[in-house]
Design a protein around this motif. Structure first.
Motif, PDB file in Angstrom:
ATOM      1  N   GLY A  71     -20.404  -2.001 -10.190  1.00  6.53           N
ATOM      2  CA  GLY A  71     -20.214  -0.770  -9.433  1.00  6.53           C
ATOM      3  C   GLY A  71     -18.752  -0.461  -9.186  1.00  6.53           C
ATOM      4  N   THR A  72     -17.866  -1.123  -9.920  1.00  7.55           N
ATOM      5  CA  THR A  72     -16.434  -0.930  -9.755  1.00  7.55           C
ATOM      6  C   THR A  72     -15.904  -0.087 -10.906  1.00  7.55           C
ATOM      7  N   PHE A  73     -15.373   1.072 -10.569  1.00  3.98           N
ATOM      8  CA  PHE A  73     -14.802   1.937 -11.603  1.00  3.98           C
ATOM      9  C   PHE A  73     -13.286   1.971 -11.518  1.00  3.98           C
ATOM     10  N   GLY A  74     -12.734   1.452 -10.472  1.00  2.00           N
ATOM     11  CA  GLY A  74     -11.288   1.412 -10.327  1.00  2.00           C
ATOM     12  C   GLY A  74     -10.905   0.612  -9.103  1.00  2.00           C
ATOM     13  N   VAL A  75      -9.670   0.140  -9.099  1.00  2.00           N
ATOM     14  CA  VAL A  75      -9.165  -0.694  -8.004  1.00  2.00           C
ATOM     15  C   VAL A  75      -7.857  -0.095  -7.511  1.00  2.00           C
ATOM     16  N   GLU A  76      -7.705  -0.042  -6.208  1.00  2.00           N
ATOM     17  CA  GLU A  76      -6.462   0.436  -5.601  1.00  2.00           C
ATOM     18  C   GLU A  76      -5.636  -0.742  -5.113  1.00  2.00           C
ATOM     19  N   LYS A  77      -4.326  -0.644  -5.308  1.00  2.00           N
ATOM     20  CA  LYS A  77      -3.415  -1.668  -4.813  1.00  2.00           C
ATOM     21  C   LYS A  77      -2.290  -0.961  -4.058  1.00  2.00           C
ATOM     22  N   HIS A  78      -2.088  -1.328  -2.812  1.00  2.00           N
ATOM     23  CA  HIS A  78      -1.043  -0.745  -1.971  1.00  2.00           C
ATOM     24  C   HIS A  78       0.116  -1.732  -1.886  1.00  2.00           C
ATOM     25  N   TYR A  79       1.340  -1.240  -2.076  1.00  4.37           N
ATOM     26  CA  TYR A  79       2.513  -2.104  -2.001  1.00  4.37           C
ATOM     27  C   TYR A  79       3.735  -1.256  -1.677  1.00  4.37           C
ATOM     28  N   LYS A  80       4.848  -1.927  -1.404  1.00  3.99           N
ATOM     29  CA  LYS A  80       6.103  -1.240  -1.101  1.00  3.99           C
ATOM     30  C   LYS A  80       7.187  -1.698  -2.055  1.00  3.99           C
ATOM     31  N   GLU A  81       8.009  -0.747  -2.469  1.00  6.90           N
ATOM     32  CA  GLU A  81       9.236  -1.053  -3.202  1.00  6.90           C
ATOM     33  C   GLU A  81      10.373  -0.607  -2.309  1.00  6.90           C
ATOM     34  N   GLY A  82      11.038  -1.559  -1.743  1.00  7.10           N
ATOM     35  CA  GLY A  82      12.034  -1.217  -0.730  1.00  7.10           C
ATOM     36  C   GLY A  82      11.318  -0.713   0.513  1.00  7.10           C
ATOM     37  N   ILE A 103       9.732   2.367   0.341  1.00  8.48           N
ATOM     38  CA  ILE A 103       8.820   3.403  -0.141  1.00  8.48           C
ATOM     39  C   ILE A 103       7.456   2.790  -0.445  1.00  8.48           C
ATOM     40  N   PRO A 104       6.396   3.255   0.220  1.00  6.71           N
ATOM     41  CA  PRO A 104       5.050   2.737  -0.060  1.00  6.71           C
ATOM     42  C   PRO A 104       4.429   3.431  -1.282  1.00  6.71           C
ATOM     43  N   TYR A 105       3.836   2.647  -2.155  1.00  7.16           N
ATOM     44  CA  TYR A 105       3.197   3.150  -3.366  1.00  7.16           C
ATOM     45  C   TYR A 105       1.739   2.705  -3.412  1.00  7.16           C
ATOM     46  N   VAL A 106       0.967   3.401  -4.232  1.00  5.56           N
ATOM     47  CA  VAL A 106      -0.415   3.029  -4.509  1.00  5.56           C
ATOM     48  C   VAL A 106      -0.586   3.029  -6.024  1.00  5.56           C
ATOM     49  N   THR A 107      -1.254   2.011  -6.534  1.00  5.89           N
ATOM     50  CA  THR A 107      -1.601   1.958  -7.943  1.00  5.89           C
ATOM     51  C   THR A 107      -3.115   1.934  -8.063  1.00  5.89           C
ATOM     52  N   TYR A 108      -3.642   2.908  -8.791  1.00 11.98           N
ATOM     53  CA  TYR A 108      -5.068   2.942  -9.115  1.00 11.98           C
ATOM     54  C   TYR A 108      -5.187   2.452 -10.548  1.00 11.98           C
ATOM     55  N   SER A 109      -6.014   1.443 -10.771  1.00  9.86           N
ATOM     56  CA  SER A 109      -6.191   0.944 -12.135  1.00  9.86           C
ATOM     57  C   SER A 109      -7.676   0.816 -12.443  1.00  9.86           C
ATOM     58  N   SER A 110      -7.998   1.105 -13.699  1.00  7.24           N
ATOM     59  CA  SER A 110      -9.371   0.951 -14.166  1.00  7.24           C
ATOM     60  C   SER A 110      -9.334   0.406 -15.584  1.00  7.24           C
TER      61      SER A 110
END
Length: 146
Positions: free
Chosen positions: A120-131, A133-140
């Motif tokens: 039931g997993t179509f994608g995964v979100e990963k929250h992180y910071k570079e310096g 600045i907060p970013y989100v990566t969605y990967s599938s």
């Protein structure tokens, strides 16, 4: 006598280090050539022209799109990265589907399926910071079939 012995040792050490560097460079070149011929090697495709999919993610800022593709298995991992405050999961999923459809046409695949659809997993979100600045990566991850 000690000076001659010291100079000879330094010259021998310098000569040995020159040949050692050449051997390392030759081994690196051979490894690079082998990976070109290896059908199992993963190809990384950076989609620099994210304006192609701009209408699918109008709110997102600083978007990068990336596909890690393994030709032997037909497996592709898509990554959509943007600033956290402008991220919406629906937009990321729409961009992923559009990229997969274009990729399938370009590489002559007929179908694709999500690799983790049984979970039931179509994608995964990963929250992180570079310096700061907060970013989100969605990967599938999908598998293409001909």
């Amino acid at each position: 006598m000690k000076k001659i012995f010291t100079l000879a040792a330094v010259a021998l050490f310098a000569l040995g280090s020159i040949f050692a560097q050449d051997a390392d460079a030759i081994l690196a070149e051979v490894a690079a050539e082998d990976s070109k011929d290896d059908p199992n090697a993963t190809q990384i495709i950076m989609l620099e022209d994210s304006d192609l999919y701009k209408e699918l993610h109008p709110k997102a800022k600083n978007v990068t799109l990336r596909i890690d593709y393994t030709p032997l298995t037909g497996e592709a991992i898509f990554q959509y990265t943007c600033i956290r405050s402008s991220y919406e999961k629906g937009e990321a999923m729409n961009v992923a589907m559009a990229v997969y459809q274009d990729f399938a046409v370009e590489h002559k695949y007929k179908h694709y399926r999500y690799a983790d659809y049984k979970k039931g997993t179509f994608g995964v979100e990963k929250h992180y910071k570079e310096g700061k600045i907060p970013y989100v990566t969605y990967s599938s991850r999908v598998i293409f079939t001909k």
